[in-house]
Design a protein around this motif. Structure first.
Motif, PDB file in Angstrom:
ATOM      1  N   ARG A 104       0.688  -1.416   0.221  1.00 41.99           N
ATOM      2  CA  ARG A 104      -0.069   0.003  -0.069  1.00 41.99           C
ATOM      3  C   ARG A 104       1.077   1.101   0.156  1.00 41.99           C
ATOM      4  O   ARG A 104       0.122   2.213  -0.198  1.00 41.99           O
ATOM      5  N   LYS A 105       1.891   1.293   0.542  1.00 39.72           N
ATOM      6  CA  LYS A 105       3.350   2.201   0.681  1.00 39.72           C
ATOM      7  C   LYS A 105       3.375   2.795  -0.929  1.00 39.72           C
ATOM      8  O   LYS A 105       3.437   3.914  -1.107  1.00 39.72           O
ATOM      9  N   THR A 106       3.407   2.035  -1.814  1.00 37.31           N
ATOM     10  CA  THR A 106       3.594   1.617  -3.368  1.00 37.31           C
ATOM     11  C   THR A 106       1.880   2.570  -4.043  1.00 37.31           C
ATOM     12  O   THR A 106       1.988   2.426  -5.233  1.00 37.31           O
ATOM     13  N   TRP A 107       1.016   1.501  -2.937  1.00 42.37           N
ATOM     14  CA  TRP A 107      -0.126   1.794  -4.127  1.00 42.37           C
ATOM     15  C   TRP A 107      -1.314   2.176  -3.377  1.00 42.37           C
ATOM     16  O   TRP A 107      -2.111   0.914  -2.586  1.00 42.37           O
ATOM     17  N   PRO A 108      -1.275   3.353  -2.833  1.00 41.52           N
ATOM     18  CA  PRO A 108      -2.068   3.426  -1.756  1.00 41.52           C
ATOM     19  C   PRO A 108      -3.248   3.084  -1.968  1.00 41.52           C
ATOM     20  O   PRO A 108      -4.024   2.870  -1.193  1.00 41.52           O
ATOM     21  N   SER A 109      -3.860   3.358  -3.220  1.00 40.66           N
ATOM     22  CA  SER A 109      -5.591   2.707  -3.550  1.00 40.66           C
ATOM     23  C   SER A 109      -5.683   1.134  -3.250  1.00 40.66           C
ATOM     24  O   SER A 109      -7.292   0.793  -2.994  1.00 40.66           O
ATOM     25  N   LEU A 110      -5.126   0.373  -3.177  1.00 37.50           N
ATOM     26  CA  LEU A 110      -5.317  -0.865  -2.953  1.00 37.50           C
ATOM     27  C   LEU A 110      -5.785  -0.889  -1.721  1.00 37.50           C
ATOM     28  O   LEU A 110      -5.462  -0.315  -0.116  1.00 37.50           O
ATOM     29  N   THR A 111      -7.534  -1.890  -2.183  1.00 38.06           N
ATOM     30  CA  THR A 111      -7.999  -2.502  -0.893  1.00 38.06           C
ATOM     31  C   THR A 111      -7.451  -3.972  -0.759  1.00 38.06           C
ATOM     32  O   THR A 111      -7.098  -4.338  -0.399  1.00 38.06           O
ATOM     33  N   ASP A 112      -8.354  -3.845   1.027  1.00 41.50           N
ATOM     34  CA  ASP A 112      -7.674  -4.826   1.439  1.00 41.50           C
ATOM     35  C   ASP A 112      -7.783  -6.463   0.599  1.00 41.50           C
ATOM     36  O   ASP A 112      -7.444  -6.915   0.837  1.00 41.50           O
ATOM     37  N   ASP A 113      -9.396  -6.732   0.185  1.00 45.40           N
ATOM     38  CA  ASP A 113      -9.495  -7.831  -0.484  1.00 45.40           C
ATOM     39  C   ASP A 113      -7.851  -7.602  -1.629  1.00 45.40           C
ATOM     40  O   ASP A 113      -8.002  -9.420  -2.168  1.00 45.40           O
ATOM     41  N   LEU A 114      -8.405  -6.563  -2.999  1.00 41.76           N
ATOM     42  CA  LEU A 114      -7.219  -6.770  -3.989  1.00 41.76           C
ATOM     43  C   LEU A 114      -5.896  -7.210  -2.898  1.00 41.76           C
ATOM     44  O   LEU A 114      -5.524  -7.233  -3.752  1.00 41.76           O
ATOM     45  N   GLY A 115      -5.440  -6.848  -1.648  1.00 40.52           N
ATOM     46  CA  GLY A 115      -4.442  -6.828  -1.389  1.00 40.52           C
ATOM     47  C   GLY A 115      -4.655  -8.960  -1.263  1.00 40.52           C
ATOM     48  O   GLY A 115      -3.683  -9.461  -1.134  1.00 40.52           O
ATOM     49  N   GLU A 116      -5.654  -9.220  -0.873  1.00 43.68           N
ATOM     50  CA  GLU A 116      -5.103 -10.607  -0.431  1.00 43.68           C
ATOM     51  C   GLU A 116      -5.741 -10.998  -1.572  1.00 43.68           C
ATOM     52  O   GLU A 116      -4.730 -12.886  -1.424  1.00 43.68           O
ATOM     53  N   ARG A 117      -6.123 -10.501  -2.482  1.00 46.01           N
ATOM     54  CA  ARG A 117      -5.861 -11.475  -3.653  1.00 46.01           C
ATOM     55  C   ARG A 117      -4.076 -11.372  -4.676  1.00 46.01           C
ATOM     56  O   ARG A 117      -4.145 -12.413  -5.215  1.00 46.01           O
ATOM     57  N   GLY A 118      -3.010  -9.988  -4.234  1.00 51.92           N
ATOM     58  CA  GLY A 118      -2.241 -10.188  -4.605  1.00 51.92           C
ATOM     59  C   GLY A 118      -1.858 -10.722  -4.047  1.00 51.92           C
ATOM     60  O   GLY A 118      -0.567 -11.661  -4.807  1.00 51.92           O
ATOM     61  N   VAL A 119      -1.513 -11.032  -2.732  1.00 54.81           N
ATOM     62  CA  VAL A 119      -0.840 -12.035  -1.838  1.00 54.81           C
ATOM     63  C   VAL A 119      -1.316 -13.662  -2.577  1.00 54.81           C
ATOM     64  O   VAL A 119      -0.014 -13.967  -2.277  1.00 54.81           O
ATOM     65  N   ASN A 120      -2.618 -14.004  -2.711  1.00 56.63           N
ATOM     66  CA  ASN A 120      -2.131 -15.312  -2.922  1.00 56.63           C
ATOM     67  C   ASN A 120      -1.883 -15.685  -4.511  1.00 56.63           C
ATOM     68  O   ASN A 120      -1.479 -16.365  -5.127  1.00 56.63           O
ATOM     69  N   GLN A 121      -1.784 -14.233  -5.522  1.00 54.90           N
ATOM     70  CA  GLN A 121      -1.247 -14.341  -6.839  1.00 54.90           C
ATOM     71  C   GLN A 121      -0.030 -14.401  -6.661  1.00 54.90           C
ATOM     72  O   GLN A 121       0.644 -15.071  -7.692  1.00 54.90           O
ATOM     73  N   MET A 122       0.697 -14.352  -5.858  1.00 55.32           N
ATOM     74  CA  MET A 122       2.006 -13.930  -5.801  1.00 55.32           C
ATOM     75  C   MET A 122       3.057 -15.615  -5.174  1.00 55.32           C
ATOM     76  O   MET A 122       3.636 -15.884  -5.230  1.00 55.32           O
ATOM     77  N   VAL A 123       1.859 -15.725  -4.207  1.00 57.21           N
ATOM     78  CA  VAL A 123       2.061 -16.989  -3.325  1.00 57.21           C
ATOM     79  C   VAL A 123       2.200 -18.485  -4.684  1.00 57.21           C
ATOM     80  O   VAL A 123       3.196 -18.609  -4.853  1.00 57.21           O
ATOM     81  N   ALA A 124       0.963 -18.549  -5.299  1.00 60.12           N
ATOM     82  CA  ALA A 124       1.525 -19.294  -6.907  1.00 60.12           C
ATOM     83  C   ALA A 124       2.129 -18.920  -7.881  1.00 60.12           C
ATOM     84  O   ALA A 124       2.728 -20.235  -8.049  1.00 60.12           O
ATOM     85  N   PHE A 125       2.783 -17.797  -7.796  1.00 60.79           N
ATOM     86  CA  PHE A 125       3.697 -17.501  -8.718  1.00 60.79           C
ATOM     87  C   PHE A 125       5.078 -18.398  -8.425  1.00 60.79           C
ATOM     88  O   PHE A 125       6.264 -18.916  -8.792  1.00 60.79           O
ATOM     89  N   LEU A 126       5.327 -17.588  -6.612  1.00 61.99           N
ATOM     90  CA  LEU A 126       6.694 -18.842  -6.038  1.00 61.99           C
ATOM     91  C   LEU A 126       6.246 -19.568  -5.866  1.00 61.99           C
ATOM     92  O   LEU A 126       7.579 -20.757  -5.936  1.00 61.99           O
ATOM     93  N   ALA A 127       5.475 -19.899  -5.926  1.00 59.82           N
ATOM     94  CA  ALA A 127       5.362 -21.762  -5.873  1.00 59.82           C
ATOM     95  C   ALA A 127       5.697 -22.184  -6.522  1.00 59.82           C
ATOM     96  O   ALA A 127       6.092 -23.267  -6.906  1.00 59.82           O
ATOM     97  N   THR A 128       5.055 -21.848  -7.925  1.00 64.81           N
ATOM     98  CA  THR A 128       4.812 -22.672  -9.224  1.00 64.81           C
ATOM     99  C   THR A 128       6.740 -22.721  -9.709  1.00 64.81           C
ATOM    100  O   THR A 128       7.478 -23.151 -10.144  1.00 64.81           O
ATOM    101  N   SER A 129       7.009 -20.832  -9.435  1.00 67.52           N
ATOM    102  CA  SER A 129       8.642 -20.851  -9.394  1.00 67.52           C
ATOM    103  C   SER A 129       9.783 -21.515  -9.279  1.00 67.52           C
ATOM    104  O   SER A 129      10.485 -21.953 -10.103  1.00 67.52           O
ATOM    105  N   THR A 130       9.339 -22.361  -8.227  1.00 66.84           N
ATOM    106  CA  THR A 130      10.227 -23.348  -7.579  1.00 66.84           C
ATOM    107  C   THR A 130      10.279 -24.568  -7.638  1.00 66.84           C
ATOM    108  O   THR A 130      10.501 -25.929  -8.035  1.00 66.84           O
ATOM    109  N   ARG A 131       9.110 -24.650  -9.035  1.00 63.67           N
ATOM    110  CA  ARG A 131       8.758 -26.100  -9.323  1.00 63.67           C
ATOM    111  C   ARG A 131       8.978 -26.210 -11.373  1.00 63.67           C
ATOM    112  O   ARG A 131       8.829 -27.237 -11.657  1.00 63.67           O
TER     113      ARG A 131
END
Length: 150
Positions: A25-52
């Motif tokens: 949110r420091k660089t994306w001030p309009s980030l909502t909590d819902d969008l933030g949760e979805r962003g964390v989920n997408q990051m986790v999916a990306f990182l987990a997939t990249s390890t495989r």
């Protein structure tokens, strides 16, 4: 060790999710909590997939914001990496590429297809069809690749 998408998502506890959203949110001030949760989920999916993946994957610009926030929180980031079976998921900027739109679209297509094949859901708001962040997992042979520099 391979974990299910649900197991991988649960590795980011609610308190850490809140901190990551606050950091982004420091660089994306309009980030909502819902969008933030979805962003964390997408990051986790990306990182987990990249390890495989044997292919170099690249985050979208929005996913990269969350990855940058996470990598700065080294203790939980290293713990997350280790649970996924690697010492550390390296963030390797692509200083040479990323500016060619056709290449960016191809990188996004490969990345999203690989994430889907790993069983994760793609949130279209985080994976636009144009461009790519100037980062890659460098699984194509770098010495710091989690798959051992094939």
């Amino acid at each position: 060790m391979q974990h299910s998408p649900t197991e991988v998502q649960s590795l980011i506890i609610p308190e850490l999710r809140t901190l990551l959203i606050k950091d982004v949110r420091k660089t994306w001030p309009s980030l909502t909590d819902d969008l933030g949760e979805r962003g964390v989920n997408q990051m986790v999916a990306f990182l987990a997939t990249s390890t495989r993946s044997d292919e170099p994957l690249t985050p979208s610009l929005r996913v990269d914001l969350f990855w940058h926030a996470f990598v700065q929180r080294t203790v939980p980031y290293v713990a997350f990496s280790r649970v996924l079976g690697v010492d550390y998921i390296h963030h390797v900027p692509d200083d040479e590429g990323g500016s060619e739109p056709k290449t960016g679209r191809a990188a996004m297509a490969l990345t999203t297809a690989t994430i889907r094949a790993a069983g994760f859901t793609i949130d279209a708001e985080f994976w636009p069809n144009e461009g790519a962040a100037n980062c890659s997992q460098c699984h194509a042979g770098c010495t710091d690749s989690p798959v051992g520099g094939k």
